[in-house]
Design an enzyme around this catalytic site. Structure first.
Site, PDB file in Angstrom:
ATOM      1  N   ASP A  31       4.662  -4.919  64.626  1.00  0.00           N
ATOM      2  CA  ASP A  31       5.246  -4.651  66.065  1.00  0.00           C
ATOM      3  C   ASP A  31       4.515  -3.431  66.847  1.00  0.00           C
ATOM      4  OD1 ASP A  31       8.211  -5.651  67.049  1.00  0.00           O
ATOM      5  OD2 ASP A  31       7.364  -3.681  68.129  1.00  0.00           O
ATOM      6  N   ILE A  32       4.433  -3.425  67.992  1.00  0.00           N
ATOM      7  CA  ILE A  32       3.788  -2.422  68.732  1.00  0.00           C
ATOM      8  C   ILE A  32       4.682  -1.325  68.921  1.00  0.00           C
ATOM      9  CG2 ILE A  32       4.407  -3.368  70.974  1.00  0.00           C
ATOM     10  CD1 ILE A  32       1.342  -2.934  71.798  1.00  0.00           C
ATOM     11  N   HIS A 100      10.307 -15.406  66.540  1.00  0.00           N
ATOM     12  CA  HIS A 100       9.707 -14.140  65.606  1.00  0.00           C
ATOM     13  C   HIS A 100      10.735 -13.744  64.789  1.00  0.00           C
ATOM     14  CE1 HIS A 100      10.668 -12.456  69.478  1.00  0.00           C
ATOM     15  NE2 HIS A 100      11.064 -11.349  68.974  1.00  0.00           N
ATOM     16  N   HIS A 102      11.598 -10.456  62.614  1.00  0.00           N
ATOM     17  CA  HIS A 102      11.315  -9.074  62.282  1.00  0.00           C
ATOM     18  C   HIS A 102      11.456  -8.753  60.650  1.00  0.00           C
ATOM     19  CE1 HIS A 102      11.860  -7.641  66.635  1.00  0.00           C
ATOM     20  NE2 HIS A 102      12.420  -8.541  66.730  1.00  0.00           N
TER      21      HIS A 102
END
Ligand code: AMP
Ligand code: ZN
Length: 113
Positions: A31-32, A100, A102
């Site tokens: 994750d960015i 998505h 996490h």
């Protein structure tokens, strides 16, 4: 979908991502904006907007996404456990409309908003 979906563009290699896992149909990348020591997103290559679009025939894909979450967490040293988190729809906090998972582990700040 494609060009106007951020994660479809990552799948296509049009946008960079820090990939930690790739296999037919599924990729996982960091994750960015991590909110945990380990924060990875596991996504289907196919554009599925959110969990509510999953169909009966997607059962094997959903199982494999969960297995990849396990594999990624273990590969990154979190055999002891991790947080598996899915936001569903904008009212559920989903900001990128491509399914998505996490995978969050280690010291955690807070859940993504
Ligand atoms: P959600 O808010 O549950 O839809 O999660 C979307 C996640 O995607 C957020 O945690 C963002 O930090 C992350 N994100 C957005 N753009 C990128 C990107 N280009 N590469 C990696 N992660 C991203
Ligand atoms: Zn997409």
């Amino acid at each position: 979908m494609g060009s106007d979906c951020l994660f479809c563009r990552i799948v296509a290699g049009e946008l960079p991502a820090d990939e930690v896992h790739r296999e037919p149909g599924i990729i996982a990348f960091k994750d960015i904006h991590p909110v945990a020591e380990t924060h990875v997103l596991v996504i289907p290559e196919r554009h599925i907007e959110d969990l509510r679009q999953l169909q009966e025939e997607d059962a094997p894909l959903w199982l494999r996404l969960a297995q990849v979450a396990n594999v990624v967490a273990a590969d990154l040293g979190h055999e002891e456990g991790y947080r598996f988190y899915v936001s569903v729809g904008s009212a559920g906090g989903q900001t990128v409309p491509h399914l998505h998972i996490h995978v969050m582990a280690g010291s955690m700040r807070r859940l993504p908003s």
